[in-house]
Design an enzyme around this catalytic site. Structure first.
Site, PDB file in Angstrom:
ATOM      1  N   PRO A   1       0.777  -1.222   0.000  1.00  0.00           N
ATOM      2  CA  PRO A   1       0.000   0.000   0.000  1.00  0.00           C
ATOM      3  C   PRO A   1       0.814   1.280   0.000  1.00  0.00           C
ATOM      4  CG  PRO A   1      -0.164  -1.133   2.113  1.00  0.00           C
ATOM      5  CD  PRO A   1       0.493  -2.071   1.157  1.00  0.00           C
ATOM      6  N   ASN A   2       0.322   2.207  -0.779  1.00  0.00           N
ATOM      7  CA  ASN A   2       0.835   3.575  -0.894  1.00  0.00           C
ATOM      8  C   ASN A   2       2.111   3.696  -1.715  1.00  0.00           C
ATOM      9  OD1 ASN A   2      -1.246   4.905   0.676  1.00  0.00           O
ATOM     10  ND2 ASN A   2      -0.376   3.839   2.438  1.00  0.00           N
TER      11      ASN A   2
ATOM     12  N   ARG B   1       4.568  12.042  -3.444  1.00  0.00           N
ATOM     13  CA  ARG B   1       4.430  12.591  -2.090  1.00  0.00           C
ATOM     14  C   ARG B   1       5.673  12.229  -1.279  1.00  0.00           C
ATOM     15  NH1 ARG B   1      -1.372  12.178  -1.618  1.00  0.00           N
ATOM     16  NH2 ARG B   1      -2.024  13.401  -3.411  1.00  0.00           N
TER      17      ARG B   1
ATOM     18  N   TYR C   1      10.965   9.263   0.884  1.00  0.00           N
ATOM     19  CA  TYR C   1      10.944   8.089   0.009  1.00  0.00           C
ATOM     20  C   TYR C   1      11.664   8.293  -1.328  1.00  0.00           C
ATOM     21  CZ  TYR C   1       7.647   6.155   3.359  1.00  0.00           C
ATOM     22  OH  TYR C   1       7.083   5.671   4.500  1.00  0.00           O
TER      23      TYR C   1
ATOM     24  N   ASN D   1       7.994  -5.854  -0.991  1.00  0.00           N
ATOM     25  CA  ASN D   1       7.893  -4.672  -0.130  1.00  0.00           C
ATOM     26  C   ASN D   1       6.422  -4.550   0.240  1.00  0.00           C
ATOM     27  OD1 ASN D   1       7.852  -2.297   1.247  1.00  0.00           O
ATOM     28  ND2 ASN D   1       8.946  -1.096  -0.291  1.00  0.00           N
TER      29      ASN D   1
ATOM     30  N   ALA E   1       3.391  -0.979   4.827  1.00  0.00           N
ATOM     31  CA  ALA E   1       2.919  -1.025   6.226  1.00  0.00           C
ATOM     32  C   ALA E   1       2.457  -2.424   6.634  1.00  0.00           C
ATOM     33  CB  ALA E   1       1.797  -0.013   6.429  1.00  0.00           C
TER      34      ALA E   1
ATOM     35  N   ASP F   1       1.086 -15.446   6.435  1.00  0.00           N
ATOM     36  CA  ASP F   1       0.573 -16.805   6.201  1.00  0.00           C
ATOM     37  C   ASP F   1       0.656 -17.188   4.718  1.00  0.00           C
ATOM     38  OD1 ASP F   1       0.063 -17.145   8.872  1.00  0.00           O
ATOM     39  OD2 ASP F   1      -2.085 -16.785   8.723  1.00  0.00           O
TER      40      ASP F   1
ATOM     41  N   GLU G   1      12.772  -9.493   1.649  1.00  0.00           N
ATOM     42  CA  GLU G   1      11.979  -8.360   2.138  1.00  0.00           C
ATOM     43  C   GLU G   1      12.736  -7.084   1.785  1.00  0.00           C
ATOM     44  OE1 GLU G   1      10.580  -8.489   6.266  1.00  0.00           O
ATOM     45  OE2 GLU G   1      10.966  -6.330   6.395  1.00  0.00           O
TER      46      GLU G   1
ATOM     47  N   HIS H   1      12.865  -2.756   1.606  1.00  0.00           N
ATOM     48  CA  HIS H   1      12.343  -1.453   2.019  1.00  0.00           C
ATOM     49  C   HIS H   1      13.204  -0.347   1.445  1.00  0.00           C
ATOM     50  CE1 HIS H   1       9.504  -3.248   4.712  1.00  0.00           C
ATOM     51  NE2 HIS H   1      10.471  -4.017   5.196  1.00  0.00           N
TER      52      HIS H   1
ATOM     53  N   ARG I   1      13.587   4.215  12.126  1.00  0.00           N
ATOM     54  CA  ARG I   1      12.335   4.970  12.154  1.00  0.00           C
ATOM     55  C   ARG I   1      11.583   4.655  13.461  1.00  0.00           C
ATOM     56  NH1 ARG I   1       9.426   4.653   6.449  1.00  0.00           N
ATOM     57  NH2 ARG I   1       8.159   6.202   7.553  1.00  0.00           N
TER      58      ARG I   1
HETATM   59  O1  CA2 Z   1      10.635   1.877   3.442  1.00  0.00           O
HETATM   60  C1  CA2 Z   1       9.781   1.183   2.893  1.00  0.00           C
HETATM   61  O2  CA2 Z   1       9.920   0.702   1.769  1.00  0.00           O
HETATM   62  C2  CA2 Z   1       8.449   0.943   3.618  1.00  0.00           C
HETATM   63  O3  CA2 Z   1       8.006  -0.371   3.283  1.00  0.00           O
HETATM   64  C3  CA2 Z   1       7.496   1.993   3.099  1.00  0.00           C
HETATM   65  C4  CA2 Z   1       6.136   1.929   3.778  1.00  0.00           C
HETATM   66  C5  CA2 Z   1       6.289   1.949   5.311  1.00  0.00           C
HETATM   67  O4  CA2 Z   1       5.020   1.768   5.916  1.00  0.00           O
HETATM   68  C6  CA2 Z   1       7.238   0.855   5.781  1.00  0.00           C
HETATM   69  O5  CA2 Z   1       7.381   0.966   7.177  1.00  0.00           O
HETATM   70  C7  CA2 Z   1       8.590   1.006   5.131  1.00  0.00           C
HETATM   71  C8  CA2 Z   1       5.274   3.116   3.371  1.00  0.00           C
HETATM   72  C9  CA2 Z   1       5.057   3.214   1.911  1.00  0.00           C
HETATM   73  C10 CA2 Z   1       4.395   4.513   1.652  1.00  0.00           C
HETATM   74  O6  CA2 Z   1       4.928   5.033   0.465  1.00  0.00           O
HETATM   75  C11 CA2 Z   1       4.698   6.339   0.217  1.00  0.00           C
HETATM   76  C12 CA2 Z   1       5.361   6.871  -0.855  1.00  0.00           C
HETATM   77  C13 CA2 Z   1       5.211   8.189  -1.147  1.00  0.00           C
HETATM   78  C14 CA2 Z   1       4.382   8.987  -0.387  1.00  0.00           C
HETATM   79  C15 CA2 Z   1       3.712   8.441   0.684  1.00  0.00           C
HETATM   80  C16 CA2 Z   1       3.870   7.117   0.985  1.00  0.00           C
END
Ligand code: CA2
Length: 155
Positions: A9-10, A17, A22, A73, A76, A86, A97, A99, A106
């Site tokens: 997600p995201n 953003r 990121y 990846n 969250a 699972d 995995e 990131h 963090r």
């Molecule tokens: O660092 C990573 O790759 C994460 O998997 C990114 C996740 C975060 O919840 C993990 O703890 C670490 C969040 C992805 C959200 O991606 C965005 C990208 C641009 C703007 C907002 C969110």
């Protein structure tokens, strides 16, 4: 050899953003870098992104018999999803995995992964390069595994 890249997600918002956290590369650009490296390594890659837990579970279940390995990846869901865990346990497809950020630097909740102990390894903190590093590492791992117990390293 086929390696599937699964994003949670995201991550579709990458480059749009929060660039300070990121990075400025879009998910399409991250995937393009993976594709370029995969071509040099002689590996096929495919990509799947979803904001929905169940869709990620379906995509992971579909890996069985379709992919030799995966870069995951789960965003969250890494920290929360027993369903993703699972599914990875069920399919038994070797995965790394991945990131973008160093989750250990963090907030506390991101230091816990429900997936890491199932993974071949974890790559975190190198931005878009995390994906390419993970691809290189998993390709090497799979090739060594395919070489069996003989210790012969095939490239
Ligand atoms: O660092 C990573 O790759 C994460 O998997 C990114 C996740 C975060 O919840 C993990 O703890 C670490 C969040 C992805 C959200 O991606 C965005 C990208 C641009 C703007 C907002 C969110």
């Amino acid at each position: 050899m086929h390696i599937a890249v699964i994003d949670g997600p995201n991550l579709n918002l990458l480059g749009v953003r929060e660039p300070e956290r990121y990075g400025t590369a879009t998910l399409a650009q991250v995937h393009a870098a993976v594709k370029t490296r995969a071509a040099a390594l002689g590996v096929e890659v495919s990509f799947f992104q979803s904001n929905h837990e169940g869709a990620l579970v379906d995509a992971i279940q579909a890996l069985r018999g379709a992919a030799d390995g995966a870069l995951v990846n789960a965003a969250a869901y890494t920290h929360t999803s027993l369903a993703v865990r699972d599914a990875l346990l069920a399919v038994q497809v070797p995965f790394v995995e991945v990131h973008l950020t160093n989750v250990h630097a963090r907030d506390e909740v991101r230091r816990r992964s429900l997936l890491a102990d199932l993974a071949v390894g974890v790559v975190a903190g190198f931005g878009a390069d995390s994906y390419v590093l993970a691809l290189e590492a998993l390709t090497g791992w799979l090739r060594r595994a395919a070489g069996g117990a003989s210790g012969v390293v095939r490239v």
